[in-house]
Write a protein that holds these residues in place. Structure first.
Motif, PDB file in Angstrom:
ATOM      1  N   TYR A  55       0.834  -1.202   0.000  1.00  0.00           N
ATOM      2  CA  TYR A  55       0.000   0.000   0.000  1.00  0.00           C
ATOM      3  C   TYR A  55       0.871   1.255   0.000  1.00  0.00           C
ATOM      4  CZ  TYR A  55      -4.624  -2.128   0.630  1.00  0.00           C
ATOM      5  OH  TYR A  55      -5.807  -2.812   0.426  1.00  0.00           O
ATOM      6  N   ARG A  56       1.899   1.256   0.828  1.00  0.00           N
ATOM      7  CA  ARG A  56       2.775   2.420   0.891  1.00  0.00           C
ATOM      8  C   ARG A  56       3.540   2.613  -0.415  1.00  0.00           C
ATOM      9  NH1 ARG A  56       5.077   1.751   7.116  1.00  0.00           N
ATOM     10  NH2 ARG A  56       3.503   3.124   8.097  1.00  0.00           N
ATOM     11  N   LEU A  57       3.930   1.519  -1.029  1.00  0.00           N
ATOM     12  CA  LEU A  57       4.661   1.619  -2.292  1.00  0.00           C
ATOM     13  C   LEU A  57       3.773   2.233  -3.376  1.00  0.00           C
ATOM     14  CD1 LEU A  57       7.271   1.052  -3.818  1.00  0.00           C
ATOM     15  CD2 LEU A  57       6.418  -1.257  -4.307  1.00  0.00           C
ATOM     16  N   VAL A  58       2.522   1.808  -3.441  1.00  0.00           N
ATOM     17  CA  VAL A  58       1.587   2.387  -4.418  1.00  0.00           C
ATOM     18  C   VAL A  58       1.391   3.871  -4.135  1.00  0.00           C
ATOM     19  CG1 VAL A  58      -0.800   2.383  -5.235  1.00  0.00           C
ATOM     20  CG2 VAL A  58       0.395   0.214  -4.867  1.00  0.00           C
ATOM     21  N   CYS A  59       1.239   4.231  -2.864  1.00  0.00           N
ATOM     22  CA  CYS A  59       1.071   5.631  -2.482  1.00  0.00           C
ATOM     23  C   CYS A  59       2.311   6.441  -2.870  1.00  0.00           C
ATOM     24  CB  CYS A  59       0.830   5.723  -0.972  1.00  0.00           C
ATOM     25  SG  CYS A  59       0.374   7.375  -0.386  1.00  0.00           S
ATOM     26  N   PHE A  60       3.485   5.860  -2.667  1.00  0.00           N
ATOM     27  CA  PHE A  60       4.756   6.497  -3.014  1.00  0.00           C
ATOM     28  C   PHE A  60       4.821   6.788  -4.513  1.00  0.00           C
ATOM     29  CE2 PHE A  60       9.399   6.992  -2.831  1.00  0.00           C
ATOM     30  CZ  PHE A  60       9.559   7.575  -1.573  1.00  0.00           C
ATOM     31  N   VAL A  61       4.383   5.830  -5.321  1.00  0.00           N
ATOM     32  CA  VAL A  61       4.418   5.989  -6.779  1.00  0.00           C
ATOM     33  C   VAL A  61       3.401   7.045  -7.228  1.00  0.00           C
ATOM     34  CG1 VAL A  61       3.973   4.850  -8.985  1.00  0.00           C
ATOM     35  CG2 VAL A  61       5.284   3.669  -7.210  1.00  0.00           C
ATOM     36  N   ILE A  62       2.200   7.025  -6.657  1.00  0.00           N
ATOM     37  CA  ILE A  62       1.186   8.027  -7.012  1.00  0.00           C
ATOM     38  C   ILE A  62       1.703   9.432  -6.706  1.00  0.00           C
ATOM     39  CG2 ILE A  62      -1.107   8.930  -6.441  1.00  0.00           C
ATOM     40  CD1 ILE A  62      -1.972   6.022  -5.917  1.00  0.00           C
ATOM     41  N   ALA A  63       2.312   9.593  -5.533  1.00  0.00           N
ATOM     42  CA  ALA A  63       2.857  10.894  -5.152  1.00  0.00           C
ATOM     43  C   ALA A  63       3.972  11.326  -6.104  1.00  0.00           C
ATOM     44  CB  ALA A  63       3.375  10.845  -3.715  1.00  0.00           C
ATOM     45  N   GLY A  64       4.814  10.373  -6.511  1.00  0.00           N
ATOM     46  CA  GLY A  64       5.898  10.683  -7.435  1.00  0.00           C
ATOM     47  C   GLY A  64       5.387  11.108  -8.800  1.00  0.00           C
ATOM     48  N   VAL A  65       4.354  10.437  -9.287  1.00  0.00           N
ATOM     49  CA  VAL A  65       3.781  10.785 -10.599  1.00  0.00           C
ATOM     50  C   VAL A  65       3.150  12.174 -10.555  1.00  0.00           C
ATOM     51  CG1 VAL A  65       1.961  10.203 -12.244  1.00  0.00           C
ATOM     52  CG2 VAL A  65       3.425   8.400 -11.315  1.00  0.00           C
ATOM     53  N   LEU A  66       2.429  12.471  -9.475  1.00  0.00           N
ATOM     54  CA  LEU A  66       1.790  13.782  -9.354  1.00  0.00           C
ATOM     55  C   LEU A  66       2.836  14.891  -9.274  1.00  0.00           C
ATOM     56  CD1 LEU A  66      -0.851  15.288  -9.159  1.00  0.00           C
ATOM     57  CD2 LEU A  66      -0.893  14.846  -6.701  1.00  0.00           C
ATOM     58  N   CYS A  67       3.918  14.638  -8.558  1.00  0.00           N
ATOM     59  CA  CYS A  67       4.998  15.620  -8.482  1.00  0.00           C
ATOM     60  C   CYS A  67       5.702  15.742  -9.836  1.00  0.00           C
ATOM     61  CB  CYS A  67       6.001  15.219  -7.400  1.00  0.00           C
ATOM     62  SG  CYS A  67       7.166  16.525  -6.953  1.00  0.00           S
ATOM     63  N   GLY A  68       5.821  14.634 -10.561  1.00  0.00           N
ATOM     64  CA  GLY A  68       6.371  14.678 -11.913  1.00  0.00           C
ATOM     65  C   GLY A  68       5.530  15.550 -12.836  1.00  0.00           C
ATOM     66  N   MET A  69       4.211  15.533 -12.624  1.00  0.00           N
ATOM     67  CA  MET A  69       3.325  16.397 -13.399  1.00  0.00           C
ATOM     68  C   MET A  69       3.630  17.857 -13.114  1.00  0.00           C
ATOM     69  SD  MET A  69       0.853  16.272 -15.611  1.00  0.00           S
ATOM     70  CE  MET A  69       0.569  17.805 -16.467  1.00  0.00           C
ATOM     71  N   ALA A  70       3.918  18.171 -11.864  1.00  0.00           N
ATOM     72  CA  ALA A  70       4.318  19.540 -11.511  1.00  0.00           C
ATOM     73  C   ALA A  70       5.616  19.914 -12.221  1.00  0.00           C
ATOM     74  CB  ALA A  70       4.478  19.662  -9.997  1.00  0.00           C
ATOM     75  N   GLY A  71       6.531  18.948 -12.355  1.00  0.00           N
ATOM     76  CA  GLY A  71       7.778  19.198 -13.071  1.00  0.00           C
ATOM     77  C   GLY A  71       7.544  19.482 -14.551  1.00  0.00           C
ATOM     78  N   ILE A  72       6.608  18.756 -15.159  1.00  0.00           N
ATOM     79  CA  ILE A  72       6.255  18.997 -16.568  1.00  0.00           C
ATOM     80  C   ILE A  72       5.770  20.425 -16.743  1.00  0.00           C
ATOM     81  CG2 ILE A  72       4.586  18.409 -18.370  1.00  0.00           C
ATOM     82  CD1 ILE A  72       4.606  15.531 -17.269  1.00  0.00           C
ATOM     83  N   LEU A  73       4.891  20.852 -15.861  1.00  0.00           N
ATOM     84  CA  LEU A  73       4.347  22.205 -15.946  1.00  0.00           C
ATOM     85  C   LEU A  73       5.423  23.251 -15.696  1.00  0.00           C
ATOM     86  CD1 LEU A  73       1.018  21.542 -14.023  1.00  0.00           C
ATOM     87  CD2 LEU A  73       1.294  21.817 -16.486  1.00  0.00           C
ATOM     88  N   SER A  74       6.319  22.968 -14.745  1.00  0.00           N
ATOM     89  CA  SER A  74       7.415  23.897 -14.452  1.00  0.00           C
ATOM     90  C   SER A  74       8.314  24.096 -15.669  1.00  0.00           C
ATOM     91  CB  SER A  74       8.240  23.378 -13.267  1.00  0.00           C
ATOM     92  OG  SER A  74       9.332  24.230 -13.003  1.00  0.00           O
ATOM     93  N   ALA A  75       8.628  23.001 -16.365  1.00  0.00           N
ATOM     94  CA  ALA A  75       9.475  23.092 -17.556  1.00  0.00           C
ATOM     95  C   ALA A  75       8.826  23.964 -18.628  1.00  0.00           C
ATOM     96  CB  ALA A  75       9.754  21.694 -18.109  1.00  0.00           C
ATOM     97  N   ASN A  76       7.505  23.885 -18.744  1.00  0.00           N
ATOM     98  CA  ASN A  76       6.807  24.676 -19.754  1.00  0.00           C
ATOM     99  C   ASN A  76       6.645  26.138 -19.352  1.00  0.00           C
ATOM    100  OD1 ASN A  76       5.624  23.040 -22.198  1.00  0.00           O
ATOM    101  ND2 ASN A  76       5.494  21.672 -20.439  1.00  0.00           N
ATOM    102  N   VAL A  77       6.582  26.408 -18.070  1.00  0.00           N
ATOM    103  CA  VAL A  77       6.501  27.797 -17.605  1.00  0.00           C
ATOM    104  C   VAL A  77       7.865  28.477 -17.699  1.00  0.00           C
ATOM    105  CG1 VAL A  77       6.155  29.268 -15.575  1.00  0.00           C
ATOM    106  CG2 VAL A  77       4.513  27.463 -16.098  1.00  0.00           C
ATOM    107  N   GLU A  78       8.882  27.830 -17.154  1.00  0.00           N
ATOM    108  CA  GLU A  78      10.209  28.437 -17.082  1.00  0.00           C
ATOM    109  C   GLU A  78      10.962  28.348 -18.411  1.00  0.00           C
ATOM    110  OE1 GLU A  78      10.873  30.025 -14.499  1.00  0.00           O
ATOM    111  OE2 GLU A  78       9.552  29.169 -12.965  1.00  0.00           O
ATOM    112  N   LYS A  79      10.618  27.348 -19.225  1.00  0.00           N
ATOM    113  CA  LYS A  79      11.370  27.026 -20.445  1.00  0.00           C
ATOM    114  C   LYS A  79      12.850  26.825 -20.110  1.00  0.00           C
ATOM    115  CE  LYS A  79      10.079  28.739 -24.396  1.00  0.00           C
ATOM    116  NZ  LYS A  79       9.810  29.669 -25.522  1.00  0.00           N
ATOM    117  N   PHE A  80      13.068  26.216 -18.961  1.00  0.00           N
ATOM    118  CA  PHE A  80      14.434  25.995 -18.463  1.00  0.00           C
ATOM    119  C   PHE A  80      14.369  24.963 -17.353  1.00  0.00           C
ATOM    120  CE2 PHE A  80      17.782  27.068 -15.346  1.00  0.00           C
ATOM    121  CZ  PHE A  80      18.904  26.976 -16.162  1.00  0.00           C
ATOM    122  N   VAL A  81      15.349  24.077 -17.325  1.00  0.00           N
ATOM    123  CA  VAL A  81      15.470  23.116 -16.225  1.00  0.00           C
ATOM    124  C   VAL A  81      16.923  23.091 -15.764  1.00  0.00           C
ATOM    125  CG1 VAL A  81      13.554  21.662 -16.963  1.00  0.00           C
ATOM    126  CG2 VAL A  81      15.840  21.181 -17.825  1.00  0.00           C
TER     127      VAL A  81
END
Length: 318
Positions: free
Chosen positions: A212-238
């Motif tokens: 259960y914790r592993l699944v929760c860990f992966v869900i949290a990682g994917v959602l944070c990865g989505m924030a990274g996608i949006l950040s890359a498009n806003v900043e146009k820089f990583v």
């Protein structure tokens, strides 16, 4: 509805409305900068909401959570560098890599407890940070410029249009809150919360807490990865800096400041964190000397963070 619920609902509605209407407010005030500020603020709020899943509800203190921001952002940046500009390719790849990294990190770190868990999540994240620093092809520690934003194949919906980009971030933020609420109120969420309170009892009831914790860990990682996608498009820089452990510390502060284990608390925390840092940085170049003690005082004396403070204000009116 009780006064407590009314006060919280009023503030939640106010923050959501402010985010929804900021492009109009900024245009009327002649301050387009605030649109950029709110985009960045909402991106970090999404990342804080994702961390709250494992920290606030699961009791897993991860000092490496910001690495998923970097994974999502770097996937977009590297794809753009190789002239793969389609969002239909970039975004699934970024979410997939975020899931794989979270799965790998979770398999290792979730076998530990306490300070060992904190240290191993930070150590694993630092490994990817130094990998990004050593990647000279992609800018090393100077970072990677993204010349073209993710393209969905239609000019009707184009992230190069500021309003399209802004409301994409807004919709993802609202979606992340809805997802969090659905998860924590489900059987899955009850197991995660129960394991935080009494792991042995939940295991005795027949639940595989590790899975259960592993699944929760992966869900949290994917959602944070989505924030990274949006950040890359806003900043146009990583750059590797977005994966450094101090960024994870800032996310933890946002969650604690807003209220751990509450659906909307991390958004409160991100809003106050960003607005205060922006205001203080304009007043003095030594703003960290004011901001740091303020955060410490909130953590020490505002039990339950800002969400808990609003609950106590409402309780006084009951």
């Amino acid at each position: 509805m009780s006064s407590t619920a009314s006060v919280k609902a009023l503030f939640v509605t106010g923050v959501i409305a402010l985010c929804a209407l900021m492009p109009l407010i900024a245009q009327a005030a002649g301050q387009p900068y605030y649109v950029d500020l709110f985009m960045r603020m909402m991106i970090w709020a999404i990342a804080a909401v994702s961390l709250n899943l494992i920290l606030g509800y699961g009791g897993m203190i991860s000092f490496g959570h910001a690495v998923y921001l970097g994974v999502g952002a770097y996937t977009v940046g590297i794809c753009a560098y190789h002239e793969i500009e389609s969002a239909w390719i970039q975004w699934p790849l970024a979410l997939g890599f975020s899931a794989l990294v979270a799965l790998a990190f979770g398999v290792v770190s979730l076998r530990t407890r306490g300070v060992y868990f904190i240290m191993i999540t930070m150590a694993l994240a630092q490994m990817l940070y130094f990998l990004a620093v050593s990647a000279e092809e992609y800018g090393s520690d100077d970072g990677l410029i993204i010349y073209v934003r993710s393209f969905f194949g239609s000019r009707i919906y184009d992230l190069d249009e500021p309003l399209h980009l802004y409301y994409t971030i807004f919709v993802v933020l609202v979606g992340s809150l809805v997802l969090t609420k659905r998860l924590v109120e489900s059987r899955f969420g009850m197991v995660i919360r129960g394991a935080r309170s009494n792991e042995k009892r939940m295991e005795a009831m027949g639940f595989s807490i590790y899975r259960y914790r592993l699944v929760c860990f992966v869900i949290a990682g994917v959602l944070c990865g989505m924030a990274g996608i949006l950040s890359a498009n806003v900043e146009k820089f990583v750059s590797p800096d977005m994966m450094y452990w101090t960024k994870s510390g800032e996310l933890i502060f946002m969650v604690v400041l807003g209220g751990m284990g509450t659906v909307f608390g991390p958004v409160f925390g991100a809003v106050v964190f960003w607005l205060l840092s922006e205001l203080l940085s304009r007043l003095t170049e030594h703003w960290h000397l004011i901001f740091g003690p303020f955060l410490v005082l909130v953590v020490l004396f505002a039990r339950g963070g800002l969400d808990g403070l609003l609950a106590r204000i409402g309780a006084r009116d009951d």
